[in-house]
Design a protein around this motif. Structure first.
Motif, PDB file in Angstrom:
ATOM      1  N   GLY A  59     -26.782  23.658 -74.120  1.00 50.67           N
ATOM      2  CA  GLY A  59     -27.791  23.331 -73.121  1.00 50.67           C
ATOM      3  C   GLY A  59     -28.512  24.560 -72.613  1.00 50.67           C
ATOM      4  O   GLY A  59     -28.362  25.675 -73.127  1.00 50.67           O
ATOM      5  N   GLU A  60     -29.330  24.351 -71.579  1.00 51.69           N
ATOM      6  CA  GLU A  60     -30.118  25.438 -71.000  1.00 51.69           C
ATOM      7  C   GLU A  60     -29.216  26.454 -70.296  1.00 51.69           C
ATOM      8  O   GLU A  60     -28.138  26.122 -69.811  1.00 51.69           O
ATOM      9  CB  GLU A  60     -31.123  24.887 -69.988  1.00 51.69           C
ATOM     10  CG  GLU A  60     -32.224  24.030 -70.592  1.00 51.69           C
ATOM     11  CD  GLU A  60     -33.212  23.578 -69.547  1.00 51.69           C
ATOM     12  OE1 GLU A  60     -34.404  23.914 -69.691  1.00 51.69           O
ATOM     13  OE2 GLU A  60     -32.797  22.902 -68.575  1.00 51.69           O
ATOM     14  N   HIS A  61     -29.719  27.692 -70.269  1.00 48.03           N
ATOM     15  CA  HIS A  61     -29.080  28.790 -69.516  1.00 48.03           C
ATOM     16  C   HIS A  61     -27.677  29.125 -70.017  1.00 48.03           C
ATOM     17  O   HIS A  61     -26.812  29.529 -69.244  1.00 48.03           O
ATOM     18  CB  HIS A  61     -29.038  28.453 -68.020  1.00 48.03           C
ATOM     19  CG  HIS A  61     -30.352  28.045 -67.454  1.00 48.03           C
ATOM     20  ND1 HIS A  61     -31.432  28.898 -67.407  1.00 48.03           N
ATOM     21  CD2 HIS A  61     -30.765  26.852 -66.924  1.00 48.03           C
ATOM     22  CE1 HIS A  61     -32.464  28.256 -66.864  1.00 48.03           C
ATOM     23  NE2 HIS A  61     -32.093  27.023 -66.578  1.00 48.03           N
ATOM     24  N   THR A  62     -27.460  28.939 -71.312  1.00 48.15           N
ATOM     25  CA  THR A  62     -26.161  29.314 -71.879  1.00 48.15           C
ATOM     26  C   THR A  62     -26.246  30.610 -72.692  1.00 48.15           C
ATOM     27  O   THR A  62     -25.216  31.097 -73.160  1.00 48.15           O
ATOM     28  CB  THR A  62     -25.620  28.196 -72.786  1.00 48.15           C
ATOM     29  OG1 THR A  62     -26.594  27.883 -73.792  1.00 48.15           O
ATOM     30  CG2 THR A  62     -25.293  26.953 -71.967  1.00 48.15           C
ATOM     31  N   HIS A  63     -27.435  31.157 -72.862  1.00 47.66           N
ATOM     32  CA  HIS A  63     -27.596  32.388 -73.625  1.00 47.66           C
ATOM     33  C   HIS A  63     -28.507  33.367 -72.879  1.00 47.66           C
ATOM     34  O   HIS A  63     -29.398  32.954 -72.143  1.00 47.66           O
ATOM     35  CB  HIS A  63     -28.200  32.106 -75.017  1.00 47.66           C
ATOM     36  CG  HIS A  63     -27.293  31.329 -75.915  1.00 47.66           C
ATOM     37  ND1 HIS A  63     -27.140  29.963 -75.808  1.00 47.66           N
ATOM     38  CD2 HIS A  63     -26.494  31.724 -76.939  1.00 47.66           C
ATOM     39  CE1 HIS A  63     -26.282  29.541 -76.726  1.00 47.66           C
ATOM     40  NE2 HIS A  63     -25.879  30.585 -77.419  1.00 47.66           N
ATOM     41  N   TRP A  64     -28.268  34.655 -73.073  1.00 44.41           N
ATOM     42  CA  TRP A  64     -29.147  35.682 -72.525  1.00 44.41           C
ATOM     43  C   TRP A  64     -29.027  36.936 -73.388  1.00 44.41           C
ATOM     44  O   TRP A  64     -28.064  37.114 -74.133  1.00 44.41           O
ATOM     45  CB  TRP A  64     -28.805  35.993 -71.077  1.00 44.41           C
ATOM     46  CG  TRP A  64     -27.443  36.592 -70.844  1.00 44.41           C
ATOM     47  CD1 TRP A  64     -27.112  37.915 -70.762  1.00 44.41           C
ATOM     48  CD2 TRP A  64     -26.217  35.871 -70.648  1.00 44.41           C
ATOM     49  NE1 TRP A  64     -25.778  38.067 -70.537  1.00 44.41           N
ATOM     50  CE2 TRP A  64     -25.200  36.838 -70.453  1.00 44.41           C
ATOM     51  CE3 TRP A  64     -25.878  34.511 -70.611  1.00 44.41           C
ATOM     52  CZ2 TRP A  64     -23.867  36.474 -70.232  1.00 44.41           C
ATOM     53  CZ3 TRP A  64     -24.556  34.157 -70.395  1.00 44.41           C
ATOM     54  CH2 TRP A  64     -23.572  35.139 -70.202  1.00 44.41           C
ATOM     55  N   GLN A  65     -30.033  37.776 -73.289  1.00 42.63           N
ATOM     56  CA  GLN A  65     -30.061  38.995 -74.089  1.00 42.63           C
ATOM     57  C   GLN A  65     -29.339  40.132 -73.368  1.00 42.63           C
ATOM     58  O   GLN A  65     -29.330  40.210 -72.142  1.00 42.63           O
ATOM     59  CB  GLN A  65     -31.503  39.416 -74.375  1.00 42.63           C
ATOM     60  CG  GLN A  65     -32.213  38.527 -75.383  1.00 42.63           C
ATOM     61  CD  GLN A  65     -33.594  39.033 -75.719  1.00 42.63           C
ATOM     62  OE1 GLN A  65     -34.317  39.540 -74.854  1.00 42.63           O
ATOM     63  NE2 GLN A  65     -33.992  38.902 -76.980  1.00 42.63           N
ATOM     64  N   THR A  66     -28.757  41.008 -74.163  1.00 39.64           N
ATOM     65  CA  THR A  66     -28.162  42.231 -73.643  1.00 39.64           C
ATOM     66  C   THR A  66     -28.795  43.418 -74.361  1.00 39.64           C
ATOM     67  O   THR A  66     -29.323  43.281 -75.473  1.00 39.64           O
ATOM     68  CB  THR A  66     -26.639  42.265 -73.857  1.00 39.64           C
ATOM     69  OG1 THR A  66     -26.370  42.220 -75.262  1.00 39.64           O
ATOM     70  CG2 THR A  66     -25.966  41.085 -73.166  1.00 39.64           C
ATOM     71  N   GLY A  67     -28.769  44.553 -73.732  1.00 36.65           N
ATOM     72  CA  GLY A  67     -29.394  45.711 -74.350  1.00 36.65           C
ATOM     73  C   GLY A  67     -29.032  46.992 -73.640  1.00 36.65           C
ATOM     74  O   GLY A  67     -28.124  47.042 -72.813  1.00 36.65           O
ATOM     75  N   ILE A  68     -29.758  48.030 -73.992  1.00 36.00           N
ATOM     76  CA  ILE A  68     -29.545  49.348 -73.405  1.00 36.00           C
ATOM     77  C   ILE A  68     -30.770  49.697 -72.572  1.00 36.00           C
ATOM     78  O   ILE A  68     -31.902  49.398 -72.963  1.00 36.00           O
ATOM     79  CB  ILE A  68     -29.278  50.393 -74.509  1.00 36.00           C
ATOM     80  CG1 ILE A  68     -28.762  51.687 -73.911  1.00 36.00           C
ATOM     81  CG2 ILE A  68     -30.490  50.615 -75.381  1.00 36.00           C
ATOM     82  CD1 ILE A  68     -28.182  52.638 -74.946  1.00 36.00           C
TER      83      ILE A  68
END
Length: 284
Positions: free
Chosen positions: A254-263
Motif C-alpha cells: 500500500g501507500e507510504h510503505t517505501h522511501w528513498q535513502t541516500g547520502i
C-alpha cells in the motif's frame, strides 16, 4: 610578523654566510640583508655581527634562535597540514548514519579507510533530522539519511527502504489484525521523527488505529519488547540485520510503505576530504 623574516634569520644562523643563506632562500644578498635589518629593527637588538668568518650570532641572536626555529618548524608543519587537507588524504571525517544504513555506512567507511589510512573517521548513529541539522551547521561532513532533506544540502540516492511490521515469531495473525489488536511500539519522536511520520502516514492511508501506543528510545529496545510479546512495531526492513531471536518481519503493501535513502552533504562547505569519500561511495 612576516614568516619570511624568521626564516631568513634561521637560515643565516644555520649557514653563517649571507651568500649561502641567500642561495638557500632563493633571494639576492641585498634582499636578505634588508630582511635581517627589518627583523633587527622590529626586535630592537642586533642579531648578527659580520666578520671575516661570515655572519656570527650575537648574544641576543643566540637567545632568540631557539624560539625562531620552533616557529619556523611549526609554520612548515602547518603548511604541510594544509596541503594534506587540500589533497583530501589526511585529517578527520565525521559521518552520520541510521538504521537504514546499518550495513552500508560501515562498509563504505571500511573501504574508505583502506584507501586513506591516515584519515581519522568517526561514525555516529543518529536520526536523519539530527544529521541534517549538523550537516547544515558544519558539524557533520557526510550523512547517510532518509530522503528528501532540506536545503541547502545536496544528496545522492543510494537505495530504497521498506516499512515492515516486527511481530513475535510465534504470532500467526495477519499484519492488519496485529496492528489493531496489539500495542503499537514506536521510537520517541526525538529519536525517530522520520520513521514515526512514515508509520503514521501508512496507518492513516490504511485507516488503521492501534489499540495503544508504547514508546522507546532505541530500536533494540523496541525489538526486545516485540520478542517479549509486548506489542508490534513498524520499522525499516533494514532491522533484519539486528533482528533478535523471537521476532519476525511481515511485509506491508500500500501507500507510504517505501522511501528513498541516500547520502547527504553541504556542498557550499569546501571539503576535499569529504569529496574523496563521496567519490568512493559512488564508485562502490
Amino acid at each position: 610578523m612576516d614568516i619570511r623574516l624568521l626564516r631568513a634569520f634561521v637560515t643565516l644562523a644555520q649557514t653563517g654566510s649571507y651568500h649561502a643563506a641567500a642561495g638557500t632562500l632563493c633571494v639576492t644578498q641585498p634582499a636578505l640583508t634588508k630582511q635581517i635589518q627589518t627583523l633587527e629593527h622590529f626586535a630592537g637588538v642586533t642579531l648578527f655581527q659580520r666578520g671575516r668568518h661570515g655572519a656570527l650570532l650575537t648574544v641576543a641572536g643566540e637567545q632568540l634562535l631557539p624560539a625562531a626555529l620552533d616557529i619556523v618548524a611549526r609554520h612548515s608543519q602547518f603548511l604541510a597540514s594544509i596541503a594534506a587537507l587540500q589533497q583530501g588524504d589526511a585529517g578527520k571525517l565525521t559521518v552520520g548514519f541510521g538504521i537504514s544504513s546499518f550495513r552500508l555506512a560501515p562498509e563504505r567507511v571500511a573501504a574508505f579507510r583502506g584507501v586513506y589510512p591516515d584519515v581519522q573517521v568517526t561514525l555516529n548513529d543518529m536520526p536523519s533530522a539530527l544529521q541534517c541539522q549538523q550537516l547544515v551547521e558544519g558539524r557533520l561532513q557526510v550523512g547517510f539519511v532518509r530522503l528528501p532533506v532540506p536545503a541547502p544540502l545536496q544528496t545522492r540516492v543510494l537505495g530504497e527502504e521498506q516499512l515492515v511490521l516486527a511481530v513475535a515469531a510465534n504470532n500467526g495473525a495477519t499484519a492488519m489484525v496485529l496492528i489493531e489488536s496489539q500495542q503499537m511500539l514506536q521510537l520517541s519522536p526525538s529519536r525517530g521523527e522520520g520513521l514515526t511520520s512514515q508509520a503514521q502516514r501508512f496507518l492513516s492511508s490504511q485507516q488503521l488505529k492501534p489499540r495503544t501506543i508504547g514508546v522507546a528510545d532505541d530500536i533494540q529496545t523496541l525489538l526486545a519488547l516485540v520478542a517479549a510479546g509486548d506489542g508490534v512495531a513498524l520499522l525499516p526492513a533494514s532491522v533484519v540485520h539486528i533482528l533478535p531471536a523471537g521476532v519476525k518481519l511481515l511485509d506491508l503493501a500500500g501507500e507510504h510503505t517505501h522511501w528513498q535513502t541516500g547520502i547527504a552533504w553541504h556542498a557550499q562547505i569546501k571539503d576535499p576530504l569529504r569529496d574523496n569519500f563521496l567519490r568512493l561511495v559512488s564508485d562502490v
